[in-house]
Design a protein around this motif. Sequence first.
Motif, PDB file in Angstrom:
ATOM      1  N   THR B 108     -30.953  21.747 -40.677  1.00 49.78           N
ATOM      2  CA  THR B 108     -32.041  20.957 -40.088  1.00 49.78           C
ATOM      3  C   THR B 108     -33.349  21.699 -40.315  1.00 49.78           C
ATOM      4  O   THR B 108     -33.366  22.913 -40.544  1.00 49.78           O
ATOM      5  N   GLY B 109     -34.423  20.962 -40.213  1.00 51.20           N
ATOM      6  CA  GLY B 109     -35.747  21.549 -40.374  1.00 51.20           C
ATOM      7  C   GLY B 109     -36.080  22.572 -39.310  1.00 51.20           C
ATOM      8  O   GLY B 109     -36.969  23.407 -39.491  1.00 51.20           O
ATOM      9  N   TRP B 110     -35.367  22.543 -38.192  1.00 51.13           N
ATOM     10  CA  TRP B 110     -35.652  23.510 -37.127  1.00 51.13           C
ATOM     11  C   TRP B 110     -35.545  24.937 -37.657  1.00 51.13           C
ATOM     12  O   TRP B 110     -36.307  25.814 -37.278  1.00 51.13           O
ATOM     13  N   HIS B 111     -34.587  25.169 -38.548  1.00 47.32           N
ATOM     14  CA  HIS B 111     -34.339  26.539 -39.011  1.00 47.32           C
ATOM     15  C   HIS B 111     -35.355  27.018 -40.043  1.00 47.32           C
ATOM     16  O   HIS B 111     -35.265  28.135 -40.524  1.00 47.32           O
ATOM     17  N   GLU B 112     -36.311  26.159 -40.374  1.00 46.74           N
ATOM     18  CA  GLU B 112     -37.345  26.600 -41.318  1.00 46.74           C
ATOM     19  C   GLU B 112     -38.476  27.343 -40.625  1.00 46.74           C
ATOM     20  O   GLU B 112     -39.322  27.952 -41.275  1.00 46.74           O
ATOM     21  N   PHE B 113     -38.512  27.276 -39.299  1.00 45.66           N
ATOM     22  CA  PHE B 113     -39.613  27.947 -38.602  1.00 45.66           C
ATOM     23  C   PHE B 113     -39.470  29.460 -38.663  1.00 45.66           C
ATOM     24  O   PHE B 113     -38.396  30.017 -38.432  1.00 45.66           O
ATOM     25  N   ARG B 114     -40.567  30.112 -39.011  1.00 47.74           N
ATOM     26  CA  ARG B 114     -40.656  31.569 -38.923  1.00 47.74           C
ATOM     27  C   ARG B 114     -41.896  31.908 -38.119  1.00 47.74           C
ATOM     28  O   ARG B 114     -42.949  31.293 -38.322  1.00 47.74           O
ATOM     29  N   ASP B 115     -41.801  32.883 -37.260  1.00 45.18           N
ATOM     30  CA  ASP B 115     -42.948  33.338 -36.492  1.00 45.18           C
ATOM     31  C   ASP B 115     -43.889  34.089 -37.445  1.00 45.18           C
ATOM     32  O   ASP B 115     -43.507  35.134 -37.975  1.00 45.18           O
ATOM     33  N   PRO B 116     -45.088  33.583 -37.662  1.00 51.65           N
ATOM     34  CA  PRO B 116     -45.989  34.283 -38.585  1.00 51.65           C
ATOM     35  C   PRO B 116     -46.370  35.672 -38.073  1.00 51.65           C
ATOM     36  O   PRO B 116     -46.800  36.522 -38.868  1.00 51.65           O
ATOM     37  N   ASN B 117     -46.209  35.913 -36.776  1.00 48.95           N
ATOM     38  CA  ASN B 117     -46.479  37.264 -36.249  1.00 48.95           C
ATOM     39  C   ASN B 117     -45.311  38.215 -36.519  1.00 48.95           C
ATOM     40  O   ASN B 117     -45.421  39.414 -36.263  1.00 48.95           O
ATOM     41  N   GLU B 118     -44.205  37.661 -36.966  1.00 50.92           N
ATOM     42  CA  GLU B 118     -43.002  38.453 -37.278  1.00 50.92           C
ATOM     43  C   GLU B 118     -42.640  39.403 -36.157  1.00 50.92           C
ATOM     44  O   GLU B 118     -42.404  40.600 -36.366  1.00 50.92           O
ATOM     45  N   GLU B 119     -42.589  38.871 -34.943  1.00 59.96           N
ATOM     46  CA  GLU B 119     -42.342  39.721 -33.781  1.00 59.96           C
ATOM     47  C   GLU B 119     -40.865  40.052 -33.636  1.00 59.96           C
ATOM     48  O   GLU B 119     -40.006  39.180 -33.639  1.00 59.96           O
ATOM     49  N   TRP B 120     -40.582  41.305 -33.527  1.00 61.73           N
ATOM     50  CA  TRP B 120     -39.272  41.764 -33.083  1.00 61.73           C
ATOM     51  C   TRP B 120     -39.522  43.034 -32.306  1.00 61.73           C
ATOM     52  O   TRP B 120     -40.675  43.371 -31.991  1.00 61.73           O
ATOM     53  N   GLU B 121     -38.475  43.745 -31.969  1.00 62.14           N
ATOM     54  CA  GLU B 121     -38.603  44.856 -31.042  1.00 62.14           C
ATOM     55  C   GLU B 121     -39.708  45.844 -31.426  1.00 62.14           C
ATOM     56  O   GLU B 121     -40.563  46.183 -30.620  1.00 62.14           O
ATOM     57  N   LEU B 122     -39.724  46.275 -32.679  1.00 60.74           N
ATOM     58  CA  LEU B 122     -40.649  47.320 -33.081  1.00 60.74           C
ATOM     59  C   LEU B 122     -42.100  46.861 -32.985  1.00 60.74           C
ATOM     60  O   LEU B 122     -42.949  47.547 -32.414  1.00 60.74           O
ATOM     61  N   THR B 123     -42.384  45.676 -33.519  1.00 59.97           N
ATOM     62  CA  THR B 123     -43.761  45.179 -33.495  1.00 59.97           C
ATOM     63  C   THR B 123     -44.197  44.874 -32.073  1.00 59.97           C
ATOM     64  O   THR B 123     -45.323  45.133 -31.694  1.00 59.97           O
ATOM     65  N   PHE B 124     -43.273  44.345 -31.295  1.00 61.91           N
ATOM     66  CA  PHE B 124     -43.608  43.905 -29.949  1.00 61.91           C
ATOM     67  C   PHE B 124     -44.034  45.062 -29.045  1.00 61.91           C
ATOM     68  O   PHE B 124     -45.049  45.003 -28.359  1.00 61.91           O
ATOM     69  N   TYR B 125     -43.229  46.136 -29.062  1.00 62.75           N
ATOM     70  CA  TYR B 125     -43.559  47.252 -28.162  1.00 62.75           C
ATOM     71  C   TYR B 125     -44.763  48.030 -28.674  1.00 62.75           C
ATOM     72  O   TYR B 125     -45.558  48.551 -27.892  1.00 62.75           O
ATOM     73  N   ARG B 126     -44.901  48.089 -29.987  1.00 61.48           N
ATOM     74  CA  ARG B 126     -46.068  48.786 -30.542  1.00 61.48           C
ATOM     75  C   ARG B 126     -47.347  48.059 -30.122  1.00 61.48           C
ATOM     76  O   ARG B 126     -48.287  48.667 -29.613  1.00 61.48           O
ATOM     77  N   TYR B 127     -47.346  46.753 -30.293  1.00 59.98           N
ATOM     78  CA  TYR B 127     -48.540  45.966 -29.969  1.00 59.98           C
ATOM     79  C   TYR B 127     -48.887  46.087 -28.482  1.00 59.98           C
ATOM     80  O   TYR B 127     -50.019  46.395 -28.112  1.00 59.98           O
ATOM     81  N   ASN B 128     -47.914  45.850 -27.636  1.00 56.64           N
ATOM     82  CA  ASN B 128     -48.217  45.835 -26.204  1.00 56.64           C
ATOM     83  C   ASN B 128     -48.533  47.226 -25.656  1.00 56.64           C
ATOM     84  O   ASN B 128     -49.313  47.347 -24.714  1.00 56.64           O
ATOM     85  N   SER B 129     -47.940  48.250 -26.228  1.00 58.74           N
ATOM     86  CA  SER B 129     -48.301  49.600 -25.789  1.00 58.74           C
ATOM     87  C   SER B 129     -49.738  49.912 -26.185  1.00 58.74           C
ATOM     88  O   SER B 129     -50.473  50.541 -25.420  1.00 58.74           O
ATOM     89  N   ASN B 130     -50.133  49.466 -27.353  1.00 55.05           N
ATOM     90  CA  ASN B 130     -51.521  49.660 -27.750  1.00 55.05           C
ATOM     91  C   ASN B 130     -52.470  48.940 -26.798  1.00 55.05           C
ATOM     92  O   ASN B 130     -53.507  49.483 -26.422  1.00 55.05           O
ATOM     93  N   VAL B 131     -52.097  47.750 -26.413  1.00 53.00           N
ATOM     94  CA  VAL B 131     -52.925  47.000 -25.465  1.00 53.00           C
ATOM     95  C   VAL B 131     -53.049  47.775 -24.156  1.00 53.00           C
ATOM     96  O   VAL B 131     -54.143  47.951 -23.616  1.00 53.00           O
TER      97      VAL B 131
END
Lengths: 550, 389
Positions: B108-131
Amino acid sequence: MSRQSVAKAHQKIQELSWEPQYHEPVSQYGTDYTFRKAQKKDPLKQVLRSYFPMQEEKDHRVYGAQDGAIRGNMFRQVQERWLEWQKLFLSIIPLPEISAARAMPLLFRTVPNPELHNGQAIQMIDEVRHSTIQQNLKRLYMNNYIDPAGFNNSLRNFQSDYCGTIGRQFAEGFITGDAITAASIYLTIVAETAFTNTLFVAMPAEAAANGDYLLPTVFHSVQSDESRHISNGYATLLMALSDESNHQLLERDLRYAWWNNHRVVDAAIGTFIEYGTKDRRKDRESYAEMWRRWIYDDYYRSYLVPLEKYGLVIPHDLIEEAWNQIWNKGYVHEVAQFFATGWLANYWRIDPMTDEDFEWFEYKYPGWYDKYGKWWENYNRLSTPNGHHPIVAENVDYVYPHRCWTCMVPCLVREDMTMAEVDGQWRTYCHKECQWTDETAFRPTYQGRETPNMGQLIGKREWETLYHGWNWADVVSDMGFVRDDGKTMTAQPHLDLDPKKMWTLDHLRRMPPVQSPNVLLNEWTPEQRDAFHADYIKQGPAGRPAPADD
Amino acid sequence: MTTPQERSVPKPVFTDAEAGAKTFPDSDSRRYNYFTPAKRKQSHYEDVTVEVQPDPRHYLSQGWLYGFSDGRGGYPLDWTVLKAWGSDRPEPERYPGSGGKGYDWPATGWHEFRDPNEEWELTFYRYNSNVVRQVNQNIDNARQSKAFEQWNQNWVKFVERNVGAWMHVDHGLGLYLYANANRRAPTNMHNNAISVNSMHRIRSAQDLALYNLTLTEEIPSFDGQAHLEAWNNDPQWQGVRETAEQLTATDDWCEAIFASNVIFEPLVGELFRSQLVQHAAPRNGDFVTPTIVGVAEYDFAERDLRYTRAMFELLTSDREFADHNKQIINGWLSTWTARSIAAARALQPIWSQPDSKPPRFEDGLDAVKSRFAALLSDLHLDVPKELGQ
Ligand SMILES: [Fe+2]
Ligand SMILES: [Fe+2]
Ligand SMILES: [Zn+2]
């Protein structure tokens, strides 16, 4: 932050929660439990200002270790016997993790204490952390370990494999059905509080003993979030206990959750630790010893029993019975033997046991050799293709088991197997407790009480049904457990990567077709079924046919 | 919980289990091969995200195993009325001898979505810790330089009531809209992006609350409880509150995300943060509040809106259901634009509270309306007539 300012910060962020004045948040999940709105002492414990840097710091350690492992050529000393089982484990575990994240909102409307919701939201993101950090570890294994097959197809494998299906309960049980049964009792009170010890502490220790120090780095980091999750669950449990009318449901759910976790987690982790290790030093603890210490003493004696004074009815009998299964009935050995019997339907390689393994098993589990030794010698004998079939189709004194409708692990402790006609279908169960789960617990009434929110067991719960009448070669290629030459199997019953020693689809063509035990069971006459049951419960141990004396 | 104990480890043995040590079938098949990447090469983000949440249309041969009381398990597609191509195809039937194959990826087309921010554990904690570090540093600097002493009394009142009130919006939506929606979407890509969005809002709520605590300690006349009074009773805030509550009452997860991220945040959130606070603060001697509020604005404009746009662009240009989706979304646009504009207008009196006035309310509203219109055109949607209200 100083301790004083942390305390003030906790205090301050309690001002964030508010009661709706105009519209209630949407209510999408039901429960048969009742919770009274009460001012809860439990403060919003997590201040993100300290949470994020703390987690980032943990990440530094994990990723630093990963770089170090690759630079230090860790894989030159990793035991293949061990890492092969990680193909199964790491295909399963990211889903339970992410399902724990998805489970958190089940508690928002059902437990009307906003003070708890903040902690649940942080747990949500912790679980996203766990899921992706584990996918990443698996990716590292795929890239650096000698045999990427089984890692490279991981999430397809997991979804089409019967072992994956068994493991999936440990995820779907968190996110469906009665919201409290799922997201609180099954997930937090039992899975996290009891069984993460074996998953995230015992197993990583075994990994280290097999030359893999990355698994411990990642999983200890995961486990360090668990104590917060356990507190979330504890707070909810105390609230549930404060209402008498919940006690009956708590008793039901603890029985179901405990027994299912035992059936599923002990099967998998027990096998990894006992049959996936090369560490046969006599002073290393067996799975049974670890279980006794961590599950029986730390969880049962120290956590559950003290809750009795609040009116919690503890399934003492089932805790003793789980121990009985592990210690007296060889539960883990029976499961490992079954996994090895069915190696061809999986996506990892299973190393035969050697004399050194036999000696260790005999030392840790006296009497082991008499039960299982012969069979593992046969496994070894039949491990490279040489004109014979895979062991499942050879005569090695092993009766292919029926599957438990509830936990989906086969009915391996043969004497415990029960059988019933439920929802118009004859079903076999590995134990009367699994029959109770299907027949009694997952129903819209329980002991005369309406339980309209209780979930249902659904799905095609017997894997063999899908392939009834199929040739094994077609089964394996339908599932996709084939290497990139189009014929060599992903799974192998040995660790030799010499292509001449590896099994291919061609070897499977000559085998008799797959037969679904459940389809057959339902085709039989009542007399045939009774005779089957009478025979089955006389089988074993180690899957031996019933003695032919009567 | 049992704490990890050090266990003795046997002597390492040479196993040569390293990649490349031998050649055999699959010996160099070193990528996850169960999905098609969005771009030519699969990304690290995709590897840790895609297909973790299964779909019976793919490989889940035995189907979902546990259901709700109505017998439905997993992530039903009809938890939103929007559709992606392939949604109407039935789940593959399974029966004795059926085999286990599903539809070809992605089904289905649902599976074509990708988060353009490419958020996963590493990016998420790095970003929010910087904030977190940035916010803490700004507040510390301000405290040390006695920056708060320059605030006039009306500005103190403005911050304690109005900036304070917004923490409740962030907190309420963070939990009961975003975190709630992380159970609802049919793919892991959607649900992870939504849970990251949730944490931005919860963090932002705490940022404001803890800033409020600092101000209580630093400014003798600052009333740290005034935000509660404003949120509970100020007529100016009741429109925002009612709309926020209504958002959390939305059952359809796509509607909830669309209404909050495409309509409410651009029309009300940005109006309040960018058009009011950011402009009014410096004129009233406050150079700190804009840095706190600016972080939330950045979360929204640069990250949360970014994934939302990608998510809905797929749906409004879907090869099978674009028209179906646009028709429904137009309905949402009418309803939520009207509500959001009403909430925005109710806020108008707070524009006149500071001594040094910000730009006119109507100018600010026009600015966010035109940004909103541009966003809709990116999404191939028409501007609803309710925007004129
Ligand atoms: Fe976890
Ligand atoms: Fe957890
Ligand atoms: Zn069972």
